[in-house]
Design a protein around this motif. Structure first.
Motif, mmCIF file in Angstrom:
data_model
loop_
_atom_site.group_PDB
_atom_site.id
_atom_site.type_symbol
_atom_site.label_atom_id
_atom_site.label_comp_id
_atom_site.label_asym_id
_atom_site.label_seq_id
_atom_site.Cartn_x
_atom_site.Cartn_y
_atom_site.Cartn_z
ATOM 1 N N LEU A 38 41.747 -57.821 -75.487
ATOM 2 C CA LEU A 38 43.105 -58.198 -75.105
ATOM 3 C C LEU A 38 43.106 -59.505 -74.330
ATOM 4 O O LEU A 38 42.126 -59.842 -73.663
ATOM 5 N N ARG A 39 44.230 -60.183 -74.415
ATOM 6 C CA ARG A 39 44.490 -61.336 -73.574
ATOM 7 C C ARG A 39 45.676 -60.972 -72.682
ATOM 8 O O ARG A 39 46.375 -59.988 -72.930
ATOM 9 N N VAL A 40 45.912 -61.781 -71.669
ATOM 10 C CA VAL A 40 47.001 -61.487 -70.725
ATOM 11 C C VAL A 40 48.333 -61.394 -71.466
ATOM 12 O O VAL A 40 49.139 -60.493 -71.200
ATOM 13 N N ARG A 41 48.578 -62.286 -72.411
ATOM 14 C CA ARG A 41 49.859 -62.249 -73.134
ATOM 15 C C ARG A 41 50.008 -60.964 -73.947
ATOM 16 O O ARG A 41 51.104 -60.441 -74.095
ATOM 17 N N HIS A 42 48.893 -60.420 -74.467
ATOM 18 C CA HIS A 42 48.940 -59.138 -75.172
ATOM 19 C C HIS A 42 49.345 -58.028 -74.199
ATOM 20 O O HIS A 42 50.183 -57.188 -74.516
ATOM 21 N N LEU A 43 48.711 -58.044 -73.030
ATOM 22 C CA LEU A 43 48.982 -57.029 -72.022
ATOM 23 C C LEU A 43 50.459 -57.030 -71.621
ATOM 24 O O LEU A 43 51.079 -55.974 -71.510
ATOM 25 N N ILE A 44 51.012 -58.210 -71.416
ATOM 26 C CA ILE A 44 52.412 -58.301 -71.008
ATOM 27 C C ILE A 44 53.324 -57.729 -72.086
ATOM 28 O O ILE A 44 54.231 -56.944 -71.799
ATOM 29 N N ALA A 45 53.064 -58.077 -73.343
ATOM 30 C CA ALA A 45 53.888 -57.559 -74.443
ATOM 31 C C ALA A 45 53.774 -56.042 -74.542
ATOM 32 O O ALA A 45 54.791 -55.343 -74.689
ATOM 33 N N LEU A 46 52.560 -55.517 -74.452
ATOM 34 C CA LEU A 46 52.372 -54.067 -74.517
ATOM 35 C C LEU A 46 53.076 -53.361 -73.362
ATOM 36 O O LEU A 46 53.675 -52.299 -73.550
ATOM 37 N N THR A 47 53.017 -53.957 -72.190
ATOM 38 C CA THR A 47 53.671 -53.364 -71.018
ATOM 39 C C THR A 47 55.184 -53.320 -71.202
ATOM 40 O O THR A 47 55.828 -52.304 -70.917
ATOM 41 N N VAL A 48 55.758 -54.418 -71.688
ATOM 42 C CA VAL A 48 57.204 -54.453 -71.931
ATOM 43 C C VAL A 48 57.584 -53.387 -72.946
ATOM 44 O O VAL A 48 58.554 -52.641 -72.751
ATOM 45 N N LEU A 49 56.830 -53.269 -74.023
ATOM 46 C CA LEU A 49 57.149 -52.282 -75.053
ATOM 47 C C LEU A 49 57.028 -50.857 -74.525
ATOM 48 O O LEU A 49 57.841 -49.997 -74.846
ATOM 49 N N ARG A 50 56.023 -50.605 -73.690
ATOM 50 C CA ARG A 50 55.896 -49.272 -73.095
ATOM 51 C C ARG A 50 57.060 -48.982 -72.149
ATOM 52 O O ARG A 50 57.679 -47.930 -72.207
ATOM 53 N N ASP A 51 57.359 -49.942 -71.281
ATOM 54 C CA ASP A 51 58.379 -49.718 -70.263
ATOM 55 C C ASP A 51 59.788 -49.664 -70.831
ATOM 56 O O ASP A 51 60.650 -48.989 -70.271
ATOM 57 N N ARG A 52 60.028 -50.353 -71.921
ATOM 58 C CA ARG A 52 61.373 -50.417 -72.498
ATOM 59 C C ARG A 52 61.540 -49.511 -73.713
ATOM 60 O O ARG A 52 62.636 -49.418 -74.248
ATOM 61 N N GLY A 53 60.462 -48.944 -74.200
ATOM 62 C CA GLY A 53 60.580 -48.039 -75.339
ATOM 63 C C GLY A 53 60.672 -48.736 -76.679
ATOM 64 O O GLY A 53 61.028 -48.125 -77.665
ATOM 65 N N GLY A 54 60.361 -49.995 -76.757
ATOM 66 C CA GLY A 54 60.441 -50.744 -78.007
ATOM 67 C C GLY A 54 61.687 -51.604 -78.049
ATOM 68 O O GLY A 54 62.628 -51.388 -77.287
ATOM 69 N N CYS A 55 61.672 -52.602 -78.920
ATOM 70 C CA CYS A 55 62.820 -53.485 -79.060
ATOM 71 C C CYS A 55 62.665 -54.356 -80.301
ATOM 72 O O CYS A 55 61.641 -54.297 -80.982
ATOM 73 N N THR A 56 63.661 -55.152 -80.592
ATOM 74 C CA THR A 56 63.559 -56.051 -81.729
ATOM 75 C C THR A 56 62.609 -57.200 -81.389
ATOM 76 O O THR A 56 62.398 -57.511 -80.220
ATOM 77 N N GLN A 57 62.060 -57.819 -82.440
ATOM 78 C CA GLN A 57 61.187 -58.975 -82.228
ATOM 79 C C GLN A 57 61.909 -60.059 -81.451
ATOM 80 O O GLN A 57 61.347 -60.658 -80.543
ATOM 81 N N GLN A 58 63.159 -60.305 -81.803
ATOM 82 C CA GLN A 58 63.934 -61.359 -81.155
ATOM 83 C C GLN A 58 64.146 -61.050 -79.670
ATOM 84 O O GLN A 58 63.987 -61.921 -78.819
ATOM 85 N N ALA A 59 64.478 -59.806 -79.353
ATOM 86 C CA ALA A 59 64.683 -59.432 -77.951
ATOM 87 C C ALA A 59 63.370 -59.522 -77.172
ATOM 88 O O ALA A 59 63.356 -59.964 -76.020
ATOM 89 N N LEU A 60 62.270 -59.152 -77.815
ATOM 90 C CA LEU A 60 60.967 -59.252 -77.151
ATOM 91 C C LEU A 60 60.621 -60.714 -76.887
ATOM 92 O O LEU A 60 60.149 -61.062 -75.808
ATOM 93 N N ALA A 61 60.888 -61.573 -77.863
ATOM 94 C CA ALA A 61 60.631 -63.011 -77.674
ATOM 95 C C ALA A 61 61.450 -63.541 -76.503
ATOM 96 O O ALA A 61 60.948 -64.320 -75.679
ATOM 97 N N THR A 62 62.691 -63.114 -76.396
ATOM 98 C CA THR A 62 63.549 -63.542 -75.297
ATOM 99 C C THR A 62 63.009 -63.036 -73.959
ATOM 100 O O THR A 62 62.918 -63.789 -72.995
#
Length: 154
Positions: A38-62
Motif C-alpha cells: 500500500l501507499r499512503v494514497r491507497h490507505l486514505i481511499a480505503l479509509t474513506v470507503l470504509r468510513d462512508r460505506g462506499g460512494c461513486t468514483q466522482q464523489a470519491l475523487a472530490t
C-alpha cells in the motif's frame, strides 16, 4: 517604508509546522505500508470507503481532491489487489459505485495496526487527551460536510 497594519492575526502560524509533521508521518508511514503493498494514497481511499460505506468514483475523487484521471489509476491499483470493487450505479448506469471488499477491510486493518506504532512515535510528546483534541481539530479544519460519499445502495 510603511508597514501594513495587522488586524486580528494569530500570534503563530501552523502551516509550516503541519507540513513538517505531515512529512514526518508520511515518511514513517510509507515504510510500514510498503510491505503491505500500500501507499499512503491507497490507505486514505480505503479509509474513506470504509468510513462512508462506499460512494461513486466522482464523489470519491472530490473527497480526496484528486482529478478524474488520477482517481481511475488509484482505483485500478486497489481493484487489481481485490481491495475495492466497482460496479455500475443502479440509479445511473453511467456512474460507478466504489466499495471496500472484505480483503480491503482486512488489509486496511493491518495497515492501521502498523500505523498505530508510527503515530505513537511521532506523537509521543502528546498525552492521549491532546492526541484526541488534535484529531478533532484536524477533522474540523478539513470540514465534515456532505461530499457525496454515502452508503451505496444495493
Amino acid at each position: 517604508m510603511a508597514s501594513l497594519p495587522v488586524v486580528n492575526q494569530p500570534v503563530h502560524r501552523s502551516g509550516a509546522l503541519l507540513d513538517q509533521l505531515a512529512r514526518r508521518v508520511r515518511l514513517r508511514s510509507e515504510s510500514v505500508l510498503a510491505p503491505l503493498g500500500l501507499r499512503v494514497r491507497h490507505l486514505i481511499a480505503l479509509t474513506v470507503l470504509r468510513d462512508r460505506g462506499g460512494c461513486t468514483q466522482q464523489a470519491l475523487a472530490t473527497t480526496l481532491e484528486i482529478d478524474g484521471t488520477n482517481i481511475v489509476g488509484l482505483l485500478n491499483d486497489l481493484e487489481a489487489e481485490n481491495l475495492i470493487a466497482r460496479r455500475r450505479s443502479p440509479e445511473d448506469r453511467r456512474r460507478h459505485v466504489v466499495e471496500l471488499t472484505d480483503a480491503g477491510a482486512k488489509r486496511l486493518a493491518k495497515a492501521e495496526f502498523a500505523l498505530a506504532a508510527v503515530e505513537d512515535e511521532v506523537f509521543a510528546a502528546l498525552s492521549d487527551a491532546q492526541r484526541e483534541a488534535l484529531y478533532g481539530l484536524l477533522q474540523q479544519a478539513l470540514g465534515t460536510g456532505d461530499d457525496g460519499c454515502v452508503a451505496a445502495i444495493d
